[in-house]
Write an enzyme that holds these catalytic residues in place. Structure first.
Site, mmCIF file in Angstrom:
data_model
loop_
_atom_site.group_PDB
_atom_site.id
_atom_site.type_symbol
_atom_site.label_atom_id
_atom_site.label_comp_id
_atom_site.label_asym_id
_atom_site.label_seq_id
_atom_site.Cartn_x
_atom_site.Cartn_y
_atom_site.Cartn_z
ATOM 1 N N ASP A 9 0.891 -1.152 0.000
ATOM 2 C CA ASP A 9 0.000 0.000 0.000
ATOM 3 C C ASP A 9 0.934 1.208 0.000
ATOM 4 O OD1 ASP A 9 -1.523 2.147 0.728
ATOM 5 O OD2 ASP A 9 -2.514 1.150 2.416
ATOM 6 N N ILE A 10 0.781 2.101 -0.954
ATOM 7 C CA ILE A 10 1.769 3.179 -1.114
ATOM 8 C C ILE A 10 1.829 4.090 0.110
ATOM 9 C CG2 ILE A 10 0.380 4.973 -2.271
ATOM 10 C CD1 ILE A 10 2.778 5.129 -4.302
ATOM 11 N N ASN A 23 -6.642 13.856 -9.385
ATOM 12 C CA ASN A 23 -7.455 14.400 -10.489
ATOM 13 C C ASN A 23 -7.175 15.897 -10.591
ATOM 14 O OD1 ASN A 23 -9.144 15.815 -8.594
ATOM 15 N ND2 ASN A 23 -10.104 13.833 -8.165
ATOM 16 N N GLY A 31 -9.612 5.525 -5.045
ATOM 17 C CA GLY A 31 -8.354 4.833 -5.355
ATOM 18 C C GLY A 31 -7.196 5.240 -4.472
ATOM 19 N N VAL A 32 -6.059 5.392 -5.104
ATOM 20 C CA VAL A 32 -4.845 5.702 -4.361
ATOM 21 C C VAL A 32 -4.931 7.123 -3.779
ATOM 22 C CG1 VAL A 32 -3.422 6.541 -6.282
ATOM 23 C CG2 VAL A 32 -2.360 5.296 -4.458
ATOM 24 N N ASP A 33 -5.597 8.002 -4.490
ATOM 25 C CA ASP A 33 -5.803 9.393 -4.056
ATOM 26 C C ASP A 33 -6.552 9.411 -2.717
ATOM 27 O OD1 ASP A 33 -5.830 12.111 -4.197
ATOM 28 O OD2 ASP A 33 -7.360 12.275 -5.769
ATOM 29 N N SER A 116 -2.929 6.235 -13.640
ATOM 30 C CA SER A 116 -3.993 6.060 -14.647
ATOM 31 C C SER A 116 -4.482 4.627 -14.825
ATOM 32 C CB SER A 116 -3.561 6.580 -16.032
ATOM 33 O OG SER A 116 -3.651 7.985 -16.074
ATOM 34 N N GLY A 118 -6.027 2.665 -12.827
ATOM 35 C CA GLY A 118 -7.206 2.258 -12.061
ATOM 36 C C GLY A 118 -8.444 2.880 -12.660
ATOM 37 N N TYR A 120 -8.952 5.569 -14.133
ATOM 38 C CA TYR A 120 -8.781 6.220 -15.441
ATOM 39 C C TYR A 120 -8.614 5.233 -16.599
ATOM 40 C CZ TYR A 120 -8.696 10.970 -13.475
ATOM 41 O OH TYR A 120 -9.029 12.162 -12.881
HETATM 42 N N1 AR6 Z 1 -1.329 1.815 -2.940
HETATM 43 C C1 AR6 Z 1 -0.805 1.510 -4.153
HETATM 44 N N2 AR6 Z 1 -1.527 1.409 -5.275
HETATM 45 C C2 AR6 Z 1 -2.865 1.614 -5.174
HETATM 46 C C3 AR6 Z 1 -3.505 1.932 -3.943
HETATM 47 C C4 AR6 Z 1 -2.664 2.029 -2.794
HETATM 48 N N3 AR6 Z 1 -3.161 2.330 -1.600
HETATM 49 N N4 AR6 Z 1 -4.827 2.078 -4.176
HETATM 50 C C5 AR6 Z 1 -5.016 1.865 -5.494
HETATM 51 N N5 AR6 Z 1 -3.837 1.565 -6.084
HETATM 52 P P1 AR6 Z 1 -6.350 4.883 -9.231
HETATM 53 P P2 AR6 Z 1 -6.045 6.540 -11.660
HETATM 54 C C6 AR6 Z 1 -3.549 1.286 -7.494
HETATM 55 O O1 AR6 Z 1 -7.753 4.590 -9.590
HETATM 56 O O2 AR6 Z 1 -6.367 5.408 -12.528
HETATM 57 C C7 AR6 Z 1 -9.053 8.837 -8.125
HETATM 58 O O3 AR6 Z 1 -10.397 8.917 -7.746
HETATM 59 C C8 AR6 Z 1 -4.695 0.823 -8.341
HETATM 60 O O4 AR6 Z 1 -4.870 -0.573 -8.201
HETATM 61 O O5 AR6 Z 1 -6.075 5.228 -7.817
HETATM 62 O O6 AR6 Z 1 -4.901 7.428 -12.035
HETATM 63 C C9 AR6 Z 1 -8.464 10.202 -8.454
HETATM 64 O O7 AR6 Z 1 -9.024 11.244 -7.673
HETATM 65 C C10 AR6 Z 1 -4.199 1.208 -9.730
HETATM 66 O O8 AR6 Z 1 -3.335 0.221 -10.266
HETATM 67 O O9 AR6 Z 1 -5.770 6.135 -10.122
HETATM 68 C C11 AR6 Z 1 -8.831 10.361 -9.890
HETATM 69 O O10 AR6 Z 1 -10.123 10.844 -10.055
HETATM 70 C C12 AR6 Z 1 -3.396 2.464 -9.503
HETATM 71 O O11 AR6 Z 1 -3.153 2.522 -8.096
HETATM 72 C C13 AR6 Z 1 -8.723 8.969 -10.442
HETATM 73 O O12 AR6 Z 1 -8.970 8.095 -9.327
HETATM 74 C C14 AR6 Z 1 -4.078 3.745 -9.936
HETATM 75 O O13 AR6 Z 1 -5.473 3.656 -9.695
HETATM 76 C C15 AR6 Z 1 -7.349 8.660 -10.962
HETATM 77 O O14 AR6 Z 1 -7.356 7.413 -11.563
#
Ligand code: AR6
Length: 321
Positions: A9-10, A23, A31-33, A116, A118, A120
């Site tokens: 987990d980052i 975003n 997600g990660v945000d 991107s 997840g 996106y």
């Molecule tokens: N640690 C590491 N990786 C993670 C974690 C974590 N805790 N949580 C998710 N991932 P995403 P995006 C992975 O959706 O596609 C948000 O709502 C996940 O499995 O977080 O760039 C923002 O506000 C995936 O492989 O980011 C934006 O609106 C990767 O992180 C939008 O999502 C990215 O997934 C951005 O979408």
């Protein structure tokens, strides 16, 4: 310094900076945000509100508050619309701009999620390829450690075709080895006696005494016309470890390091085995790591990151580092 791929987990990463896949508003999301905002606490949102958002492909930096790292670099990846809308260039900019900020803030270690990949919708395999390529380019000129953090195994799927090929390769060789082992045992213990150890030829023994791993490495680097830095960077090994090996003629590296150098030097399979033997290792068909290395080297495929993707997929230790 090398790239390390870790499953974590980052928000738990204890390094100088972590990158957030944000975003345009920079005001949090899923997600990660979402995970980063929750773990860092409300002060992060307060600081983000002052930043005035962020354009896609760009990056901004904040403090990390309750997180174990020092900084959070917020970047906004492109939404995937099929690939014809400049998505790749934008994703490349995310990595470049984030790494430039990390350098500006003198970070020695940075952790990236797969931007991107997840919500996106960017195809994961392609997103990972871009991440590795851009980070490698940066590492050629900069001495920092970069982690690519994948959350679960699904984030990190190498092509199904490659997995299929490697699985088949492993299966065939496992069978072959177990058959040979059985036959050898039967031949060696016909009356329940002790197993005979295979004698090593005199010329091999002399060869091993004559030239150490360290000496062979230096010789091969010269023969290939590489610089030391080109070689250890390609091997995904850091400069300090390389210096240790170079300055200690009898240094015994770990197997993953020894293989990494042999791969970086693009040695044919026979020479690779020779180099490993100098460090006291061999490749057999009784473990998956060895078979996967054999698979790639015999195919003339020496891209260490591609090999590491496959090793990761099969839960094996990674090369270099
Ligand atoms: N640690 C590491 N990786 C993670 C974690 C974590 N805790 N949580 C998710 N991932 P995403 P995006 C992975 O959706 O596609 C948000 O709502 C996940 O499995 O977080 O760039 C923002 O506000 C995936 O492989 O980011 C934006 O609106 C990767 O992180 C939008 O999502 C990215 O997934 C951005 O979408």
């Amino acid at each position: 310094m090398p790239i390390q791929i870790v499953r974590n987990d980052i928000t738990k990463m204890n390094c100088d900076a972590i990158v957030n896949a944000a975003n345009n508003s920079l005001l949090g999301g899923g997600g990660v945000d979402g995970a980063i905002h929750r773990a860092a606490g409300e002060k992060l949102l307060a600081e983000c509100k002052k930043l005035g958002g962020c354009r896609t492909g760009e990056a901004k930096i904040t403090k990390a508050y309750k997180l174990p790292c020092k900084y959070i670099i917020h970047t906004v990846g492109p939404v995937w619309h099929g690939g014809a809308y400049g998505e790749e260039e934008l994703l490349i900019s995310c990595y470049r701009n984030s790494l430039m900020l990390a350098e500006k803030y003198k970070c020695k270690s940075v952790a990236f999620p797969l931007i991107s990949a997840g919500a996106y919708g960017y195809p994961k395999e392609h997103a990972l390829q871009i991440a590795v390529t851009e980070i490698c380019k940066f590492l050629m000129k900069n001495d920092i450690t970069v982690y690519i953090v994948v959350f679960d195994k699904d984030c990190f799927q190498i092509s199904k075709r490659l997995i299929h090929d490697i699985t088949e390769y492993i299966d065939e060789r496992y069978v072959e080895e177990h058959y040979n082992e059985r036959t050898r045992r039967l031949m060696n213990y016909p009356f329940g006696g002790q197993e005979l150890t295979e004698p090593i030829s005199l010329s091999d023994a002399v060869g091993q005494i004559d030239e150490s791993f360290s000496q062979m490495l230096i010789r091969k680097i010269d023969e290939k016309g590489m610089t030391d830095a080109q070689c250890y960077k390609k091997a995904n090994v850091d400069r300090k470890l390389f210096s240790k090996i170079k300055n200690n003629v009898l240094y015994k590296p770990k197997k993953t390091t020894a293989v990494a150098f042999a791969v970086a030097l693009e040695l044919p399979f026979g020479e690779l085995k020779d180099m490993l033997s100098k460090a006291g290792f061999s490749l057999t068909h009784s473990n998956k790591f060895d078979i996967i290395i054999e698979y790639f080297v015999k195919k003339g495929e020496y891209d260490i990151f591609k090999i590491n993707e496959a090793l990761f997929e099969f839960d094996q230790p990674l090369l270099g580092i």
